[in-house]
Design a protein around this motif. Structure first.
Motif, PDB file in Angstrom:
ATOM      1  N   ARG A   1      -1.106 -13.077  10.915  1.00 45.98           N
ATOM      2  CA  ARG A   1      -0.946 -11.620  10.861  1.00 45.98           C
ATOM      3  C   ARG A   1      -1.696 -10.968  12.015  1.00 45.98           C
ATOM      4  O   ARG A   1      -2.711 -11.473  12.466  1.00 45.98           O
ATOM      5  CB  ARG A   1      -1.451 -11.080   9.521  1.00 45.98           C
TER       6      ARG A   1
ATOM      7  N   LEU B   1      -3.901  -3.238   4.858  1.00 43.17           N
ATOM      8  CA  LEU B   1      -2.522  -3.652   4.583  1.00 43.17           C
ATOM      9  C   LEU B   1      -2.031  -4.737   5.533  1.00 43.17           C
ATOM     10  O   LEU B   1      -1.215  -5.582   5.167  1.00 43.17           O
ATOM     11  CB  LEU B   1      -1.581  -2.439   4.699  1.00 43.17           C
TER      12      LEU B   1
ATOM     13  N   ASP C   1      -2.677  -8.428   4.153  1.00 38.63           N
ATOM     14  CA  ASP C   1      -1.991  -8.906   2.963  1.00 38.63           C
ATOM     15  C   ASP C   1      -2.872  -9.806   2.092  1.00 38.63           C
ATOM     16  O   ASP C   1      -2.425 -10.836   1.583  1.00 38.63           O
ATOM     17  CB  ASP C   1      -0.724  -9.670   3.400  1.00 38.63           C
ATOM     18  N   GLY C   2      -4.143  -9.467   1.990  1.00 35.67           N
ATOM     19  CA  GLY C   2      -5.031 -10.227   1.109  1.00 35.67           C
ATOM     20  C   GLY C   2      -5.534 -11.550   1.662  1.00 35.67           C
ATOM     21  O   GLY C   2      -6.207 -12.301   0.960  1.00 35.67           O
ATOM     22  N   SER C   3      -5.205 -11.868   2.933  1.00 28.47           N
ATOM     23  CA  SER C   3      -5.598 -13.173   3.478  1.00 28.47           C
ATOM     24  C   SER C   3      -7.064 -13.214   3.916  1.00 28.47           C
ATOM     25  O   SER C   3      -7.640 -14.276   4.062  1.00 28.47           O
ATOM     26  CB  SER C   3      -4.710 -13.534   4.677  1.00 28.47           C
TER      27      SER C   3
END
Length: 206
Positions: free
Chosen positions: A70, A95, A98-100
């Motif tokens: 990302r 955002l 994405d939670g990574s």
């Protein structure tokens, strides 16, 4: 091997630089590292090295941070402004990741001479092919306004994480700054960050 799992806070940080060197104008990409230390409801806050943005001008190209496939454009914040104060604070939208990403929180205690630490950075020739940052074990030889460590980080590792191992993972004690790429690394201690920055990074909550 379990001892040295990489925290999921360390990202690649790429900065387009324009600099006059030996009378010639040079344009190039400065490859560095950075790490996430705190978050708000909308942003992650990252620490990196000031010298990674030395020569950056706001043109069409802006810096990027990369993590787990990302990409995001960070907003550059406060910095030390020179090699003696080689720190940089920046934010990037939550955002985008994405939670990574996971945080490596700031340590509340400074480094002690002789303490065993761990360093993480994205530098080195195989940078493109690795899925996680390289890890080195470092002993703190000298402490103070700079940390002198007996490990060899290299170009591209600047801005990376120097951490202390804790029961729950790692906590951030320094920012990789410079070295000779083989036996000595210098790091900026997070305990030397301005009080207002430390307060923000230690107390902010989601």
């Amino acid at each position: 091997e379990q001892e040295l799992t990489s925290p999921r806070s360390v990202v690649k940080f790429e900065v387009p630089i324009r600099r006059i060197e030996d009378g010639e104008r040079r344009n190039f990409i400065e490859n560095c590292s950075a790490y996430a230390v705190q978050k708000t409801s909308e942003h992650y806050l990252f620490l990196s090295s000031w010298h990674c943005i030395d020569g950056y001008q706001q043109t069409r190209n802006s810096p990027i941070v990369k993590h787990a496939g990302r990409t995001a454009h960070p907003t550059l914040g406060e910095s030390g402004g020179n090699m003696q104060q080689d720190w940089l604070l920046m934010t990037a939208p939550k955002l985008a990741f994405d939670g990574s990403l996971k945080l490596t929180p700031l340590a509340s205690q400074p480094v002690r001479a002789g303490e065993l630490l761990y360093g993480f950075g994205w530098g080195g020739h195989a940078q493109g092919s690795r899925s996680s940052p390289k890890v080195l074990t470092c002993q703190a030889m000298e402490v103070g306004r700079s940390l002198t460590l007996d490990c060899g980080f290299s170009k591209g590792d600047s801005g990376g994480l120097i951490a202390r191992r804790t029961k729950s993972g790692y906590e951030a004690v320094g920012i990789i700054s410079a070295g000779n790429s083989s036996t000595v690394t210098y790091a900026y201690p997070v305990s030397a960050l301005p009080r207002s920055v430390r307060f923000q990074l230690l107390t902010m909550n989601d």
